[in-house]
Design an enzyme around this catalytic site. Structure first.
Site, PDB file in Angstrom:
ATOM      1  N   ASN A   1      -5.095  12.057   0.735  1.00  0.00           N
ATOM      2  CA  ASN A   1      -4.222  11.304   1.505  1.00  0.00           C
ATOM      3  C   ASN A   1      -5.320  10.484   2.569  1.00  0.00           C
ATOM      4  O   ASN A   1      -6.527  11.077   2.606  1.00  0.00           O
ATOM      5  CB  ASN A   1      -3.293  12.257   2.188  1.00  0.00           C
ATOM      6  N   LYS A   2      -4.442  10.204   2.839  1.00  0.00           N
ATOM      7  CA  LYS A   2      -5.335   9.201   4.029  1.00  0.00           C
ATOM      8  C   LYS A   2      -6.739  10.152   4.914  1.00  0.00           C
ATOM      9  O   LYS A   2      -5.981  11.091   5.358  1.00  0.00           O
ATOM     10  CB  LYS A   2      -4.010   8.088   5.303  1.00  0.00           C
TER      11      LYS A   2
ATOM     12  N   ARG B   1      -6.988  -0.523  -6.938  1.00  0.00           N
ATOM     13  CA  ARG B   1      -7.770   0.777  -5.807  1.00  0.00           C
ATOM     14  C   ARG B   1      -7.239   1.654  -6.826  1.00  0.00           C
ATOM     15  O   ARG B   1      -6.993   2.175  -7.732  1.00  0.00           O
ATOM     16  CB  ARG B   1      -6.270   1.173  -4.400  1.00  0.00           C
TER      17      ARG B   1
ATOM     18  N   ARG C   1       0.786  -1.013   0.432  1.00  0.00           N
ATOM     19  CA  ARG C   1      -0.034  -0.614  -0.178  1.00  0.00           C
ATOM     20  C   ARG C   1       1.149   1.304  -0.163  1.00  0.00           C
ATOM     21  O   ARG C   1       2.153   0.825   0.326  1.00  0.00           O
ATOM     22  CB  ARG C   1      -0.784  -0.204   1.735  1.00  0.00           C
ATOM     23  N   GLY C   2      -0.067   2.175   0.007  1.00  0.00           N
ATOM     24  CA  GLY C   2       0.783   3.180  -0.411  1.00  0.00           C
ATOM     25  C   GLY C   2       1.049   3.761  -1.418  1.00  0.00           C
ATOM     26  O   GLY C   2       1.869   3.214  -2.220  1.00  0.00           O
ATOM     27  N   ALA C   3       0.909   5.254  -2.226  1.00  0.00           N
ATOM     28  CA  ALA C   3       0.656   5.251  -3.116  1.00  0.00           C
ATOM     29  C   ALA C   3       1.952   4.881  -4.557  1.00  0.00           C
ATOM     30  O   ALA C   3       1.964   4.605  -5.606  1.00  0.00           O
ATOM     31  CB  ALA C   3       0.327   7.241  -3.915  1.00  0.00           C
TER      32      ALA C   3
ATOM     33  N   ASP D   1      -1.915  10.523  -1.940  1.00  0.00           N
ATOM     34  CA  ASP D   1      -2.184   9.902  -2.950  1.00  0.00           C
ATOM     35  C   ASP D   1      -2.235   9.973  -4.505  1.00  0.00           C
ATOM     36  O   ASP D   1      -2.417   9.878  -5.673  1.00  0.00           O
ATOM     37  CB  ASP D   1      -3.243   8.264  -2.806  1.00  0.00           C
TER      38      ASP D   1
ATOM     39  N   GLN E   1      -1.779   2.480   9.956  1.00  0.00           N
ATOM     40  CA  GLN E   1      -0.246   2.414   9.324  1.00  0.00           C
ATOM     41  C   GLN E   1       0.837   2.762   9.999  1.00  0.00           C
ATOM     42  O   GLN E   1       1.957   2.955   9.694  1.00  0.00           O
ATOM     43  CB  GLN E   1      -0.626   2.885   8.500  1.00  0.00           C
TER      44      GLN E   1
END
Ligand code: MRU
Length: 351
Positions: free
Chosen positions: A253-254, A99, A56-58, A243, A202
């Site tokens: 973002n998150k 995603r 995960r993570g862009a 992201d 996270q």
């Protein structure tokens, strides 16, 4: 997805490995208490790993998808069918559907797709070179952003970060965590407060692990403690990744990043977004156009497999939010820094 145990200690910069024509992904669902890899040998498995949050993570999603394209072509050529290119195109669609929010996924697939028409004799080698290049470029971008972001921090201070924008989320070093690492080496970071980042944690699982691994002092805080921590004083910056950044400088973002930015502005704390240019999306004019992923209600109503929500209660689980550009003081990219993005957007940095 096949899970394999590690014979070596996990390292934040080695979340994605290409070994003997296979991709190994450090399983971020179970880090840091379990260190194991998930093996991917085709595009379907790669897409499943992205959807399931193994990786995960862009930027890391983009790099993984690039290797996924290599796996797709290897797999489809090995099947020996004349229409293998059609099957590859279907695989690319599967990867793209894994995603929706991180634009790095689509950026990487598009970059790889441009090579698909090349001579099939050398295609796999050529694609692997390109995927490795995407991986390496991201690491180099993170180191550059580390320097540029660190230069924005003028005096020693403590910072808050959200989610994980570290080596695990990228090709290595990290975006937001990369700035924190570099600034720490320059004596500019006194302490890091890592939001735990419900529901996937996270922050408490991954960011805290990375910072401890690097010898950087870190305290995990509940997401809801960030405003109170700012009011206590001593926090100079909130530093986060992204992201997708729209043309006008709005930042996805998150989930929880937006409320952090609102609180930062209220308390006079500066807000820095660190993202490579592969995260910038000129095709969306503003944040409202960014697709925001919504995930299963169970991610909110359960924790560690146990029910924690009241029976019968529903949950709303958007996993990203949009911070308006006017709440962002600086966007750091590998090509330079955009101050007050609300005034001019991001277009100039891409020229
Ligand atoms: O759902 P995740 O864990 O993929 O979300 C990750 C984030 O929101 C990160 O902050 C973002 O991708 C930047 S990673 C350098």
């Amino acid at each position: 997805m096949e899970v394999i145990n590690l014979s070596e200690a996990a390292h934040p910069d080695h979340a994605i490995k290409w070994v003997d024509s296979e991709m190994l992904l450090l399983d971020q669902r179970v880090m840091p208490h379990v260190e194991r890899f998930v093996r991917c040998t085709d595009a379907q498995q790669t897409a499943e790993a992205i959807t399931a949050m193994v990786v995960r993570g862009a930027p890391a999603i983009g790099i993984t998808a690039a290797y996924g394209v290599v796996l797709s072509v290897m797999h489809r050529l090995a099947e020996g069918k004349s229409n293998w290119r059609d099957a590859v195109i279907t695989d690319l669609e599967t990867l793209a559907a894994s995603r929706p929010t991180a634009v790095n996924l689509f950026w990487a697939i598009d970059r790889m797709r441009k090579l698909i028409d090349e001579d099939s004799e050398t295609l796999v080698d050529r694609l692997l070179i390109e995927a490795r290049q995407i991986h390496q470029e991201d690491l180099i971008a993170n180191r550059l952003m580390g320097e540029l972001g660190s230069a924005c921090i003028t005096e020693p201070t403590s910072v808050i970060t959200h989610c994980n924008a570290g080596g695990l989320a990228t090709g290595g070093h990290g975006t937001a965590v990369g700035v924190i690492r570099t600034a720490f080496q320059r004596g500019k970071i006194e302490h890091v407060y890592a939001d735990e980042t419900r529901p996937w944690l996270q922050g408490s699982r991954l960011t805290a692990w990375e910072l401890v691994h690097s010898g950087i002092p870190v305290s995990v805080i509940a997401d809801s403690a960030a405003s109170a921590r700012m009011r206590e004083g001593g926090i100079g910056w909130v530093i986060v990744g992204s992201d997708r950044i729209a043309a006008n400088g709005d930042v996805a973002n998150k989930i929880g990043t937006y409320q952090l930015a609102v609180a930062a502005r209220h308390h006079g704390v500066k807000f820095m977004v660190v993202a490579p240019t592969s995260t910038l999306d000129l095709n969306v004019s503003c944040g409202e156009e960014i697709p925001i992923e919504t995930r299963e209600q169970s991610e909110i109503l359960q924790c560690g497999g146990a029910n924690i929500g009241a029976k019968g209660a529903k949950a709303w689980n958007p996993v990203f939010d949009v911070t308006p550009a006017e709440l962002v003081d600086v966007i750091v990219t590998e090509r330079g820094v955009i101050r007050n993005p609300a005034e001019k957007g991001i277009r100039a940095i891409l020229r």
